[in-house]
Design a protein around this motif. Structure first.
Motif, PDB file in Angstrom:
ATOM      1  N   ASP A   4       0.700  -1.118  -0.151  1.00 26.35           N
ATOM      2  CA  ASP A   4      -0.002  -0.020   0.160  1.00 26.35           C
ATOM      3  C   ASP A   4       0.921   1.352   0.055  1.00 26.35           C
ATOM      4  OD1 ASP A   4      -2.381  -1.360  -0.083  1.00 26.35           O
ATOM      5  OD2 ASP A   4      -2.612  -1.383   2.333  1.00 26.35           O
ATOM      6  N   ASP A   5       1.996   1.330   0.422  1.00 24.76           N
ATOM      7  CA  ASP A   5       2.841   2.270   0.614  1.00 24.76           C
ATOM      8  C   ASP A   5       3.817   2.748  -0.852  1.00 24.76           C
ATOM      9  OD1 ASP A   5       2.531   2.831   3.219  1.00 24.76           O
ATOM     10  OD2 ASP A   5       3.687   1.200   3.747  1.00 24.76           O
ATOM     11  N   LYS A   8       4.215   6.242  -2.908  1.00 24.42           N
ATOM     12  CA  LYS A   8       4.097   7.528  -2.021  1.00 24.42           C
ATOM     13  C   LYS A   8       5.358   8.099  -2.180  1.00 24.42           C
ATOM     14  CE  LYS A   8       0.941   5.609   1.607  1.00 24.42           C
ATOM     15  NZ  LYS A   8       0.918   5.116   3.114  1.00 24.42           N
ATOM     16  N   ASN A   9       5.239   9.603  -2.204  1.00 26.54           N
ATOM     17  CA  ASN A   9       6.442  10.448  -2.045  1.00 26.54           C
ATOM     18  C   ASN A   9       7.188  10.402  -0.871  1.00 26.54           C
ATOM     19  OD1 ASN A   9       5.801  11.414  -4.656  1.00 26.54           O
ATOM     20  ND2 ASN A   9       4.296  12.686  -3.764  1.00 26.54           N
ATOM     21  N   GLN A  17      10.716  16.932  -1.702  1.00 23.75           N
ATOM     22  CA  GLN A  17      10.637  15.369  -2.020  1.00 23.75           C
ATOM     23  C   GLN A  17      11.840  14.918  -2.486  1.00 23.75           C
ATOM     24  OE1 GLN A  17       7.279  14.937  -4.676  1.00 23.75           O
ATOM     25  NE2 GLN A  17       8.332  13.155  -5.437  1.00 23.75           N
ATOM     26  N   ARG A  20      10.275   8.442  -4.629  1.00 30.79           N
ATOM     27  CA  ARG A  20       9.034   8.008  -4.520  1.00 30.79           C
ATOM     28  C   ARG A  20       9.426   6.432  -4.304  1.00 30.79           C
ATOM     29  NH1 ARG A  20       6.287   5.340  -8.460  1.00 30.79           N
ATOM     30  NH2 ARG A  20       7.674   6.116 -10.122  1.00 30.79           N
ATOM     31  N   THR A  67       1.821   8.839   6.054  1.00 32.85           N
ATOM     32  CA  THR A  67       0.145   9.306   5.669  1.00 32.85           C
ATOM     33  C   THR A  67      -0.110   8.470   4.541  1.00 32.85           C
ATOM     34  OG1 THR A  67       1.003  11.008   4.392  1.00 32.85           O
ATOM     35  CG2 THR A  67       0.914  11.606   6.701  1.00 32.85           C
ATOM     36  N   ASP A  68      -1.436   8.822   4.255  1.00 35.43           N
ATOM     37  CA  ASP A  68      -1.963   8.212   2.988  1.00 35.43           C
ATOM     38  C   ASP A  68      -1.236   8.613   1.580  1.00 35.43           C
ATOM     39  OD1 ASP A  68      -4.146   6.974   4.508  1.00 35.43           O
ATOM     40  OD2 ASP A  68      -5.509   8.672   3.859  1.00 35.43           O
ATOM     41  N   ASP A  69      -0.389   9.803   1.755  1.00 34.96           N
ATOM     42  CA  ASP A  69       0.120  10.339   0.541  1.00 34.96           C
ATOM     43  C   ASP A  69       1.811  10.262   0.464  1.00 34.96           C
ATOM     44  OD1 ASP A  69      -2.421  10.917  -0.778  1.00 34.96           O
ATOM     45  OD2 ASP A  69      -2.478  12.875   0.608  1.00 34.96           O
ATOM     46  N   GLU A  70       2.285  10.217   1.692  1.00 35.11           N
ATOM     47  CA  GLU A  70       3.804  10.422   1.654  1.00 35.11           C
ATOM     48  C   GLU A  70       4.238   9.695   2.958  1.00 35.11           C
ATOM     49  OE1 GLU A  70       3.648  14.553   1.920  1.00 35.11           O
ATOM     50  OE2 GLU A  70       3.801  14.717   3.979  1.00 35.11           O
ATOM     51  N   ARG A  72       7.348  10.594   5.561  1.00 33.24           N
ATOM     52  CA  ARG A  72       8.302  11.768   6.065  1.00 33.24           C
ATOM     53  C   ARG A  72       9.417  11.405   6.897  1.00 33.24           C
ATOM     54  NH1 ARG A  72       7.549  17.316   5.367  1.00 33.24           N
ATOM     55  NH2 ARG A  72       5.565  17.754   4.330  1.00 33.24           N
TER      56      ARG A  72
END
Length: 75
Positions: A4-5, A8-9, A17, A20, A67-70, A72
């Motif tokens: 699922d990851d 992601k950025n 950034q 990916r 997170t859902d998008d990235e 960190r």
């Protein structure tokens, strides 16, 4: 880390950034660095012990939050 990851950025501690996630194998993310940031990514993700020069492994201890998008990175 899971499949699922993938996609992601990966974001540095300064908010840039740096790459990916292109795949997750055995719970470890493999990051494709942003063009022009290979030296930065190599320093950030520990390029000296990376077997594949095209991607970099992202270890759990390097991650601050996901997170859902990235993803960190930790400082």
């Amino acid at each position: 880390m899971t499949a699922d990851d993938e996609g992601k950025n990966v974001i540095s501690t300064s908010g840039d950034q740096v790459g990916r996630v292109i795949s997750v194998k055995h719970g470890q993310a493999h990051v494709d660095p942003e063009p022009g940031l290979v030296d930065t990514v190599s320093t950030t993700l520990g390029g000296d012990d990376q077997p594949n020069e095209d991607t970099y492994r992202l270890n759990d201890e390097q991650i601050d939050t996901i997170t859902d998008d990235e993803i960190r990175l930790r400082s």
